[in-house]
Motif scaffolding. Structure first.
Motif, PDB file in Angstrom:
ATOM      1  N   MET A  89     -16.340 -57.269 -77.160  1.00 30.04           N
ATOM      2  CA  MET A  89     -17.742 -57.002 -76.852  1.00 30.04           C
ATOM      3  C   MET A  89     -17.995 -57.021 -75.355  1.00 30.04           C
ATOM      4  O   MET A  89     -18.845 -57.742 -74.876  1.00 30.04           O
ATOM      5  N   ASN A  90     -17.254 -56.260 -74.596  1.00 30.53           N
ATOM      6  CA  ASN A  90     -17.508 -56.290 -73.171  1.00 30.53           C
ATOM      7  C   ASN A  90     -18.615 -55.314 -72.787  1.00 30.53           C
ATOM      8  O   ASN A  90     -19.161 -54.609 -73.630  1.00 30.53           O
ATOM      9  N   LYS A  91     -18.973 -55.312 -71.519  1.00 30.96           N
ATOM     10  CA  LYS A  91     -20.119 -54.531 -71.071  1.00 30.96           C
ATOM     11  C   LYS A  91     -19.946 -53.035 -71.278  1.00 30.96           C
ATOM     12  O   LYS A  91     -20.909 -52.291 -71.387  1.00 30.96           O
ATOM     13  N   ASN A  92     -18.692 -52.582 -71.307  1.00 23.60           N
ATOM     14  CA  ASN A  92     -18.461 -51.143 -71.427  1.00 23.60           C
ATOM     15  C   ASN A  92     -18.664 -50.645 -72.858  1.00 23.60           C
ATOM     16  O   ASN A  92     -18.706 -49.453 -73.116  1.00 23.60           O
ATOM     17  N   ASN A  93     -18.779 -51.600 -73.773  1.00 28.75           N
ATOM     18  CA  ASN A  93     -18.959 -51.261 -75.166  1.00 28.75           C
ATOM     19  C   ASN A  93     -20.439 -50.950 -75.397  1.00 28.75           C
ATOM     20  O   ASN A  93     -21.229 -51.832 -75.689  1.00 28.75           O
ATOM     21  N   TRP A  94     -20.814 -49.661 -75.314  1.00 30.43           N
ATOM     22  CA  TRP A  94     -22.240 -49.334 -75.230  1.00 30.43           C
ATOM     23  C   TRP A  94     -23.014 -49.634 -76.501  1.00 30.43           C
ATOM     24  O   TRP A  94     -24.201 -49.860 -76.481  1.00 30.43           O
ATOM     25  N   PHE A  95     -22.342 -49.644 -77.667  1.00 28.99           N
ATOM     26  CA  PHE A  95     -23.121 -49.865 -78.893  1.00 28.99           C
ATOM     27  C   PHE A  95     -23.276 -51.332 -79.262  1.00 28.99           C
ATOM     28  O   PHE A  95     -23.918 -51.664 -80.240  1.00 28.99           O
ATOM     29  N   ALA A  96     -22.717 -52.239 -78.437  1.00 28.83           N
ATOM     30  CA  ALA A  96     -22.837 -53.674 -78.743  1.00 28.83           C
ATOM     31  C   ALA A  96     -24.296 -54.127 -78.725  1.00 28.83           C
ATOM     32  O   ALA A  96     -24.730 -54.881 -79.588  1.00 28.83           O
ATOM     33  N   VAL A  97     -25.084 -53.635 -77.727  1.00 27.57           N
ATOM     34  CA  VAL A  97     -26.475 -54.071 -77.596  1.00 27.57           C
ATOM     35  C   VAL A  97     -27.317 -53.652 -78.805  1.00 27.57           C
ATOM     36  O   VAL A  97     -27.961 -54.499 -79.434  1.00 27.57           O
TER      37      VAL A  97
ATOM     38  N   LEU B 275     -36.734 -50.918 -79.623  1.00 26.92           N
ATOM     39  CA  LEU B 275     -36.237 -50.060 -78.548  1.00 26.92           C
ATOM     40  C   LEU B 275     -36.371 -50.739 -77.190  1.00 26.92           C
ATOM     41  O   LEU B 275     -35.457 -50.681 -76.357  1.00 26.92           O
ATOM     42  N   CYS B 276     -37.510 -51.392 -76.962  1.00 31.26           N
ATOM     43  CA  CYS B 276     -37.710 -52.083 -75.686  1.00 31.26           C
ATOM     44  C   CYS B 276     -36.705 -53.220 -75.519  1.00 31.26           C
ATOM     45  O   CYS B 276     -36.216 -53.475 -74.420  1.00 31.26           O
ATOM     46  N   ILE B 277     -36.399 -53.915 -76.620  1.00 32.11           N
ATOM     47  CA  ILE B 277     -35.423 -55.007 -76.548  1.00 32.11           C
ATOM     48  C   ILE B 277     -34.040 -54.447 -76.194  1.00 32.11           C
ATOM     49  O   ILE B 277     -33.337 -54.984 -75.333  1.00 32.11           O
ATOM     50  N   ILE B 278     -33.678 -53.353 -76.850  1.00 29.53           N
ATOM     51  CA  ILE B 278     -32.373 -52.738 -76.566  1.00 29.53           C
ATOM     52  C   ILE B 278     -32.302 -52.319 -75.103  1.00 29.53           C
ATOM     53  O   ILE B 278     -31.318 -52.590 -74.399  1.00 29.53           O
TER      54      ILE B 278
END
Lengths: 325, 78
Positions: free
Chosen positions: A234-242, A312-315
């Protein structure tokens, strides 16, 4: 500031219980004692301070203020700020909603209040300071306030009045700005304190079991999961984690106070803070029980739009934190 | 004279605690009173309260949004 608690935890685990330093079990126990004492103290202090503030700013005063002042766009921010100092109970959300509508307060401003009130509440703040420190807490509080403000403005722009249930539309038609007769309780601080103190104990009683279980699970994970374990997945580059973290979080509610200690350990083991914050905002800010209650005043479509915009705002803020922090 | 006590609340834990406190005070002091628990939202909104639970005695809102102590309730009922 909390060194003495660490000394105490060390003393209990290594001296009193005579456990060997460096073992998984003794480290987990040490962490459990330290975190429990620290967090309970912080919760007590924060809930008590918020209780005092709230005693002087009861919800009726807030409503009258928002209803009677022309704020030229700042009303969203004000409503959001008021949401911070008002303790939130999801069972009060409907009466509160109607009260605001009846006072002629625009729907978007009401939403701004409804979003921030659970998101930035006294329990969350107390836990946050204990688990993540002052700096992260300030970031969380400010972004919570902004999130309520921005979501409120967006929701106002969508003209959602038609999606209210019929009887609320009726209330809306008869809304008036006139001041309710509101008799402020004229009490001295000394008279207020015992009442506030009792409330503090009530709130604590309700959440302590969850907090203890959360810290216990956190303590075990702390002792057994290796540092940086999650970084691989789950690193920062993993865009769908959020988005995944946020959507998982929305249905969770009653155990929010239990989840925060676990999340703290996840962050310590490598999950990016922004992803974690998005997750926590989803847990604390939106919940299914609240949605069920709101069904009395909103159509399903409106609830879906409300939750959708906030999600959406949270994401978005999750991504933002991952970039900034 | 008999008092008409109403407890407004949608059924959350706090509302139940308030009902319990009020019932105990009434029973322990042999106060002549009727206790009604009002859970219907429309009816609650007629009292214009925004934080539940609320304690209404003879149509006057006395406490809202928190659980009162027994002493408080006793004073209000006298």
């Amino acid at each position: 500031m909390f060194d003495w608690i660490q000394h105490m935890a060390n003393w209990i685990v290594y001296d009193l219980l005579n456990m060997t330093q460096g073992l998984h079990l003794s480290e987990a126990l040490n962490f459990f004692i330290y975190d429990t004492v620290k967090i309970l103290i912080l919760l007590l202090v924060v809930i008590f301070i918020m209780g005092i503030v709230n005693s002087y700013f009861p919800i009726d005063k807030v409503k009258n203020y928002l209803s009677n002042h022309k704020l030229y766009g700042l009303e969203y921010l004000m409503a959001s700020l008021f949401g911070v100092v008002t303790p939130f109970c999801s069972c009060s959300s409907v009466p509160l909603f109607i009260g605001f509508v009846r006072g002629g307060i625009p729907l978007g401003v009401t939403f701004a209040f409804l979003i921030t009130s659970p998101l930035v509440n006294e329990v969350a703040i107390g836990l946050f300071i204990g688990l993540f420190g002052i700096k992260t807490t300030i970031i969380y509080v400010i972004s919570g306030i902004l999130l309520g403000t921005i979501s409120g403005i967006i929701l106002q722009k969508l003209n959602l009045e038609t999606y209210l249930t019929p009887w609320v539309k009726n209330v809306l038609k008869n809304a008036q700005k006139e001041q309710d007769i509101f008799i402020a309780e004229k009490q001295t601080l000394q008279q207020r304190l015992p009442i506030i103190w009792k409330e503090v104990l009530n709130i604590l009683k309700g959440i302590v079991p969850y907090v203890l279980v959360g810290i216990a699970i956190g303590g075990l994970m702390h002792g057994y999961i290796p540092e940086g374990f999650f970084e691989t997945y789950m690193n920062k580059n993993n865009w769908f984690a959020v988005p995944i973290a946020t959507i998982l979080a929305v249905p969770m509610y009653s155990n929010a106070s239990g989840i925060l200690p676990v999340v703290q350990v996840l962050v310590a083991k490598g999950i990016p803070l922004g992803t974690a914050i998005a997750f926590m905002m989803g847990v604390v800010g939106l919940s299914l029980p609240e949605a069920m209650l709101l069904k009395k005043v909103m159509t399903l479509k409106l609830i879906a739009i409300f939750f959708g915009v906030v999600t959406l705002c949270i994401i978005a803020s999750g991504y933002l934190f991952n970039v900034l922090l | 004279m008999s008092k008409a006590i109403k407890i407004l609340g949608t059924g959350c834990a706090k509302c139940q605690s308030m009902t319990k406190v009020v019932k105990e005070v009434v029973d322990e002091n042999n106060i002549e009173a009727t206790i009604d628990k009002i859970e219907d939202l429309m009816e609650i909104m007629e009292y214009n309260v925004m934080s539940t639970p609320a304690l209404v005695i003879d149509d006057v809102i006395t406490i809202k949004g928190r659980i009162p102590t027994k002493d408080e309730v006793l004073t209000l009922l006298k």
